[in-house]
Scaffold this motif. Structure first.
Motif, PDB file in Angstrom:
ATOM      1  N   ALA A  29     -27.376  -8.056  34.478  1.00 25.26           N
ATOM      2  CA  ALA A  29     -27.047  -9.124  33.530  1.00 25.26           C
ATOM      3  C   ALA A  29     -28.209  -9.360  32.564  1.00 25.26           C
ATOM      4  O   ALA A  29     -28.007  -9.498  31.349  1.00 25.26           O
ATOM      5  CB  ALA A  29     -26.695 -10.402  34.280  1.00 25.26           C
ATOM      6  N   ALA A  30     -29.422  -9.376  33.079  1.00 26.64           N
ATOM      7  CA  ALA A  30     -30.587  -9.595  32.221  1.00 26.64           C
ATOM      8  C   ALA A  30     -30.779  -8.440  31.237  1.00 26.64           C
ATOM      9  O   ALA A  30     -31.068  -8.658  30.053  1.00 26.64           O
ATOM     10  CB  ALA A  30     -31.839  -9.773  33.075  1.00 26.64           C
ATOM     11  N   ALA A  31     -30.609  -7.205  31.707  1.00 21.31           N
ATOM     12  CA  ALA A  31     -30.809  -6.035  30.845  1.00 21.31           C
ATOM     13  C   ALA A  31     -29.729  -5.921  29.774  1.00 21.31           C
ATOM     14  O   ALA A  31     -29.974  -5.374  28.697  1.00 21.31           O
ATOM     15  CB  ALA A  31     -30.835  -4.766  31.691  1.00 21.31           C
ATOM     16  N   SER A  32     -28.546  -6.439  30.067  1.00 19.73           N
ATOM     17  CA  SER A  32     -27.424  -6.298  29.128  1.00 19.73           C
ATOM     18  C   SER A  32     -27.214  -7.528  28.249  1.00 19.73           C
ATOM     19  O   SER A  32     -26.518  -7.456  27.236  1.00 19.73           O
ATOM     20  CB  SER A  32     -26.132  -6.008  29.900  1.00 19.73           C
ATOM     21  OG  SER A  32     -25.807  -7.098  30.742  1.00 19.73           O
ATOM     22  N   GLY A  33     -27.788  -8.664  28.662  1.00 25.86           N
ATOM     23  CA  GLY A  33     -27.565  -9.893  27.917  1.00 25.86           C
ATOM     24  C   GLY A  33     -26.167 -10.449  28.115  1.00 25.86           C
ATOM     25  O   GLY A  33     -25.648 -11.197  27.294  1.00 25.86           O
ATOM     26  N   VAL A  34     -25.546 -10.090  29.232  1.00 27.10           N
ATOM     27  CA  VAL A  34     -24.172 -10.507  29.549  1.00 27.10           C
ATOM     28  C   VAL A  34     -24.210 -11.242  30.889  1.00 27.10           C
ATOM     29  O   VAL A  34     -25.051 -10.963  31.740  1.00 27.10           O
ATOM     30  CB  VAL A  34     -23.242  -9.269  29.614  1.00 27.10           C
ATOM     31  CG1 VAL A  34     -21.838  -9.652  29.989  1.00 27.10           C
ATOM     32  CG2 VAL A  34     -23.248  -8.522  28.283  1.00 27.10           C
ATOM     33  N   SER A  35     -23.286 -12.144  31.090  1.00 29.75           N
ATOM     34  CA  SER A  35     -23.281 -12.929  32.326  1.00 29.75           C
ATOM     35  C   SER A  35     -22.964 -12.062  33.542  1.00 29.75           C
ATOM     36  O   SER A  35     -22.310 -11.025  33.439  1.00 29.75           O
ATOM     37  CB  SER A  35     -22.246 -14.049  32.238  1.00 29.75           C
ATOM     38  OG  SER A  35     -20.943 -13.521  32.342  1.00 29.75           O
ATOM     39  N   MET A  36     -23.423 -12.519  34.695  1.00 30.37           N
ATOM     40  CA  MET A  36     -23.150 -11.805  35.945  1.00 30.37           C
ATOM     41  C   MET A  36     -21.648 -11.746  36.220  1.00 30.37           C
ATOM     42  O   MET A  36     -21.151 -10.747  36.736  1.00 30.37           O
ATOM     43  CB  MET A  36     -23.885 -12.473  37.113  1.00 30.37           C
ATOM     44  CG  MET A  36     -25.383 -12.291  37.043  1.00 30.37           C
ATOM     45  SD  MET A  36     -26.262 -12.882  38.506  1.00 30.37           S
ATOM     46  CE  MET A  36     -26.191 -14.644  38.274  1.00 30.37           C
ATOM     47  N   ALA A  37     -20.926 -12.797  35.855  1.00 34.97           N
ATOM     48  CA  ALA A  37     -19.479 -12.819  36.088  1.00 34.97           C
ATOM     49  C   ALA A  37     -18.753 -11.711  35.322  1.00 34.97           C
ATOM     50  O   ALA A  37     -17.719 -11.212  35.767  1.00 34.97           O
ATOM     51  CB  ALA A  37     -18.904 -14.177  35.695  1.00 34.97           C
TER      52      ALA A  37
END
Length: 195
Positions: A29-37
């Motif tokens: 999530a951190a590497a992609s800038g997208v939420s874990m969900a």
């Protein structure tokens, strides 16, 4: 890019930086800038996302390696010189694409727990055997019969994989291209004493 593509790109970065086993959902999530969900929504699980990212990376790397290997050697060189140049190109790839080779080894371990990944890797190995045999014979892959793929191609792939593990483990002691060729000459004398 959309969330799905961002997740794939983030997962690939994580694979290269951390390796499969140490990656968390939070890392992706951190590497992609997208939420874990979003991982569950788009892929169902961390493992499915990592499998997709690894397959994408291996496909791209395989295409690049294929181009490198198809251009090995110099015009006018002997078959033995061409073969040694092939090994030199392979060894360069072990250095230049180290993280992808390591990810490939990790994928072999992960395939024990993923039928999809196991099928993908098995298909890749079959293509690799045929492709390597075609490369060595200097013919199109369609001209390579199953027996040649399972002998010449499979043996070349086994050498390739064994050399890869040596280079990834201890590059200072791993054999160089001339040593690989010399070793093969010695093996040839064992199985064909008159050679």
């Amino acid at each position: 890019m959309g969330n799905r593509e961002d997740l794939l790109a983030g997962a690939r970065r994580c694979l290269e930086e951390k390796g499969w086993a140490r990656i968390t959902v939070r890392d992706i999530a951190a590497a992609s800038g997208v939420s874990m969900a979003a991982i569950g929504y788009h892929f169902g699980s961390r493992e499915a996302l990592l499998t997709s990212a690894l397959i994408e990376a291996i496909d791209e790397w395989g295409t690049r390696l294929g181009r490198t290997l198809s251009a090995y050697g110099t015009e006018g060189a002997s078959e033995a010189e061409h073969y040694e140049a092939l090994w030199a190109a392979v060894i360069r790839s072990f250095t230049e694409d180290r993280t992808l080779w390591l990810a490939t080894l990790e994928a072999l371990v992960q395939a024990e727990h993923s039928d999809d990944l196991r099928r993908y890797l098995a298909t890749g190995q079959a293509q690799g055997r045929r492709g390597l045999a075609a490369l060595l014979r200097g013919t199109p892959e369609d001209d390579i019969d199953d027996a040649t793929a399972r002998t010449l191609g499979a043996t070349q792939l086994a050498l390739f994989t064994g050399l890869m593990t040596q280079w990834l483990t201890d590059p200072d002691q791993a054999p160089r291209a001339p040593e690989v060729v010399a070793g093969l000459r010695s093996l040839t004398r064992l199985v064909h004493p008159a050679a």
